[in-house]
Motif scaffolding. Structure first.
Motif, short mmCIF file in Angstrom:
data_model
loop_
_atom_site.label_atom_id
_atom_site.label_comp_id
_atom_site.label_asym_id
_atom_site.label_seq_id
_atom_site.Cartn_x
_atom_site.Cartn_y
_atom_site.Cartn_z
N LEU A 67 -15.83 18.05 -40.65
CA LEU A 67 -16.46 17.46 -40.05
C LEU A 67 -14.91 16.94 -39.50
O LEU A 67 -15.81 16.64 -38.06
N ASP A 68 -13.54 17.83 -39.18
CA ASP A 68 -13.02 16.83 -38.14
C ASP A 68 -13.29 17.92 -36.80
O ASP A 68 -12.68 17.28 -35.89
N ASP A 69 -13.46 19.02 -37.20
CA ASP A 69 -13.83 20.66 -36.07
C ASP A 69 -15.17 19.83 -35.04
O ASP A 69 -14.81 19.50 -34.24
N ILE A 70 -16.29 19.15 -36.55
CA ILE A 70 -16.54 19.10 -35.70
C ILE A 70 -17.22 17.79 -34.83
O ILE A 70 -17.81 17.73 -33.64
N HIS A 71 -16.79 16.48 -35.53
CA HIS A 71 -16.59 14.90 -34.92
C HIS A 71 -15.66 14.77 -34.10
O HIS A 71 -14.40 14.16 -34.81
N ARG A 72 -15.94 15.45 -32.59
CA ARG A 72 -14.63 14.95 -32.01
C ARG A 72 -15.43 13.48 -31.10
O ARG A 72 -15.85 12.78 -31.32
N ASP A 73 -14.90 13.36 -29.79
CA ASP A 73 -15.06 12.70 -29.27
C ASP A 73 -16.97 12.56 -28.96
O ASP A 73 -16.85 13.89 -29.10
N ASP A 74 -16.94 11.98 -27.30
CA ASP A 74 -18.77 12.19 -27.54
C ASP A 74 -19.35 13.12 -27.14
O ASP A 74 -20.07 13.46 -26.70
N GLU A 75 -18.44 13.31 -26.09
CA GLU A 75 -18.42 14.63 -25.29
C GLU A 75 -17.96 15.92 -25.78
O GLU A 75 -19.01 16.73 -25.18
N SER A 76 -17.27 16.03 -26.48
CA SER A 76 -16.96 17.09 -26.58
C SER A 76 -17.62 17.57 -28.27
O SER A 76 -16.99 19.03 -29.08
N HIS A 77 -18.58 16.70 -28.96
CA HIS A 77 -18.48 16.23 -30.31
C HIS A 77 -20.04 17.86 -30.35
O HIS A 77 -20.28 18.14 -29.48
N LEU A 78 -19.29 18.47 -31.32
CA LEU A 78 -20.09 19.73 -31.72
C LEU A 78 -21.51 20.17 -31.61
O LEU A 78 -22.40 20.29 -30.87
N ALA A 79 -21.54 18.56 -32.21
CA ALA A 79 -23.72 18.50 -32.66
C ALA A 79 -24.09 18.32 -31.60
O ALA A 79 -24.81 18.70 -30.81
N THR A 80 -23.10 17.42 -30.77
CA THR A 80 -23.95 16.66 -30.14
C THR A 80 -23.94 17.22 -28.35
O THR A 80 -24.59 17.63 -27.51
N VAL A 81 -23.04 18.73 -27.88
CA VAL A 81 -23.59 19.65 -27.52
C VAL A 81 -24.22 20.63 -27.61
O VAL A 81 -25.49 20.93 -26.56
N ALA A 82 -24.90 20.89 -29.16
CA ALA A 82 -25.91 21.40 -28.94
C ALA A 82 -26.52 21.04 -29.58
O ALA A 82 -28.20 21.69 -28.69
N GLU A 83 -26.60 19.55 -29.36
CA GLU A 83 -28.05 18.73 -29.20
C GLU A 83 -28.33 19.43 -27.82
O GLU A 83 -30.06 19.09 -28.32
N ARG A 84 -27.78 18.73 -26.91
CA ARG A 84 -28.30 18.43 -25.56
C ARG A 84 -28.47 19.61 -25.42
O ARG A 84 -29.49 19.75 -24.33
N ALA A 85 -28.05 20.94 -25.33
CA ALA A 85 -28.45 21.64 -24.55
C ALA A 85 -30.57 22.55 -25.26
O ALA A 85 -31.04 22.60 -24.65
N LEU A 86 -30.07 22.43 -26.78
CA LEU A 86 -31.52 22.27 -27.27
C LEU A 86 -32.62 21.41 -26.06
O LEU A 86 -33.71 21.54 -26.26
N ALA A 87 -31.78 19.88 -26.10
CA ALA A 87 -32.73 19.31 -25.45
C ALA A 87 -33.28 19.62 -24.20
O ALA A 87 -34.43 19.22 -23.43
N ALA A 88 -32.06 20.13 -23.40
CA ALA A 88 -32.26 20.73 -21.94
C ALA A 88 -33.32 21.37 -21.55
O ALA A 88 -32.98 22.10 -20.79
N PHE A 89 -33.97 23.02 -23.31
CA PHE A 89 -33.76 24.05 -22.93
C PHE A 89 -35.35 23.84 -22.27
O PHE A 89 -36.06 23.20 -22.38
N PRO A 90 -35.81 24.78 -21.32
CA PRO A 90 -36.81 24.40 -19.95
C PRO A 90 -38.03 24.81 -20.65
O PRO A 90 -38.61 24.34 -20.23
N LYS A 91 -38.61 25.40 -22.29
CA LYS A 91 -39.32 25.78 -22.48
C LYS A 91 -39.97 24.97 -23.94
O LYS A 91 -39.18 24.57 -24.17
N PRO A 92 -41.04 25.15 -24.32
CA PRO A 92 -41.53 24.02 -25.24
C PRO A 92 -40.52 24.51 -26.38
O PRO A 92 -40.13 25.54 -26.58
#
Length: 255
Positions: A67-92
């Motif tokens: 968790l310490d590695d994953i749960h960083r500040d909001d911009e570098s939070h690894l789960a947030t980065v992955a979530e944003r990449a998934l949400a921005a994926f251009p196809k369905p």
């Protein structure tokens, strides 16, 4: 690698494959997801993507041991980065959910365009069990998807809810009887792969802008220009008049 990618018949499938830990996401898995999405976005043969889990569960969230590695500040939070990449994926994108979909698993599912689940699935957003502040980007996404009250219910209580409850509050789009999820997802994504990706791409960008309260006029104009240059509408109309299946060929330009 604990994340597998397969592609067939126009559909890419990302499988979270760590069943011994109910597919809990390690730091390495969170880091691996955005590049995998980039590869699928660049593949002209992939017209839709399914995110699912192996071994009867979708994803039990982030691996607490890391968790310490994953749960960083909001911009570098690894789960947030992955979530944003998934949400921005251009196809369905579609989340196919069995078993537990909890914490970071719910975060990933919410970032998909659609969510289908087996009727035995369980859902929860559980930072209140750990004293963690849920990332702002993920909270905002839940508010847009569920509304303020349902988001507070999940975050305040950290309780697990069943598929019927998740469907009622808008977290799910379909609930499928046990044993039927794979067939239903395959049939639905086959339909998606047969439709115009140009229409779907335009719809995704414009709807997401509207949901976020952002102006969509410029995006709509750009997509109308793309439609005029693509020949997609001419093919669709010709296929309708000739009573045949359309052969849509437009795909996103390679970056």
């Amino acid at each position: 690698m604990d994340i597998r990618v397969d592609a067939a018949d126009g559909v890419g499938t990302i499988t979270i494959d760590r069943p011994a830990k109910r597919n809990a996401m390690s730091a390495a898995m969170w880091r691996a997801l955005p590049p995998l999405l980039d590869d699928l976005a660049a593949d002209p043969g992939v017209r839709a993507v399914v995110l699912t889990g192996a071994g009867g569960d979708f994803c039990a969230g982030a691996d607490i041991a890391e968790l310490d590695d994953i749960h960083r500040d909001d911009e570098s939070h690894l789960a947030t980065v992955a979530e944003r990449a998934l949400a921005a994926f251009p196809k369905p994108t579609l989340a196919a959910i069995e078993g537990f979909c909890v914490g970071g698993g719910c975060q990933l599912a919410a970032a998909c365009d659609l969510r289908f689940a087996a009727d035995g699935a369980r859902f929860g957003v559980t930072p209140a069990r750990l004293g963690i502040v849920y990332p702002a980007a993920a909270t905002e996404r839940l508010v847009r998807l569920l509304g303020p009250a349902a988001t507070k219910y999940l975050l305040y209580s950290a309780d697990l809810i069943d598929a019927a409850h998740a469907l009622r509050i808008g977290l799910l789009d379909e609930v499928v009887p046990a044993g039927g999820l794979r067939a239903r997802v395959a049939a639905f994504t086959a339909t998606l792969a047969s439709r115009s990706l140009l229409t779907q791409g335009a719809t995704k960008e414009i709807v997401d802008a509207a949901a976020a309260g952002a102006p969509a006029g410029d995006a709509a104009k750009r997509w109308l220009d793309e439609m005029a240059a693509s020949g997609e509408a001419e093919e669709g109309v010709a296929a309708f008049l000739e009573r045949r299946a359309p052969r849509f060929t437009w795909t996103f330009p390679t970056r």
